[in-house]
Design a protein around this motif. Structure first.
Motif: not given
Length: 155
Positions: A85-87, A93-99, A59-65
């Motif tokens: 290849g998208t991280v 890496v902080a979630p706000d820096r992933l882009a 689903t391309r979600t970002q489960p940071a925790e």
């Protein structure tokens, strides 16, 4: 006296040289054994963690925790890489820096995982600027993977 000194100097020098060669060879063998063991341990950890992140990759979600928690449990850096290849997440890496993180689709361990199911790499991280040993695992169907779970340990 000088004759005795000259006669004993050759065996002493030979012993020092042979000792150095032996120490060098032994360190190479031990380094190789540690590297093989580390890779095996990383593979075992990947096997256990992959099912946890399959839905997130699909689903391309970002489960940071959950990524940070998995990293603590595994004792390794954890990266979630989408099929393109998208991280999607990285424990260092902080979630706000992933882009700003570059695409990982061409990383050697990801390329090998795409082809073989698992892949390894050793290099300095472009993201956190540390040397790592990497192992990645394809998650999802072979023909159309959801993405890749990657673990890394510092060299």
């Amino acid at each position: 006296m000088s004759r005795i000194l000259r006669r004993s100097l050759v065996p002493v020098l030979l012993g020092v040289v042979l000792g150095g060669v032996f120490a060098f060879a032994l360190s190479r063998v031990l380094d190789s054994a540690v590297r093989v063991r580390s890779r095996r341990e990383l593979l075992e950890k990947l096997e256990r963690l992959s099912p946890e992140f399959e839905e997130d990759l699909r689903t391309r979600t970002q489960p940071a925790e959950r990524i940070r928690q998995a990293a603590r449990q595994a004792g390794a850096r954890v990266t979630l890489v989408a099929a393109d290849g998208t991280v999607l997440g990285d424990s260092q890496v902080a979630p706000d820096r992933l882009a700003t993180v570059e695409n990982h689709g061409s990383r050697p361990e990801v390329v090998a995982a795409r082809r073989d199911g698992t892949g390894f790499g050793e290099r300095s991280s472009a993201t956190v600027l540390e040397p790592f040993v990497y192992v990645a695992r394809r998650v999802g169907p072979e023909a159309a993977p959801y993405g890749y779970l990657r673990l890394a340990i510092s060299q």
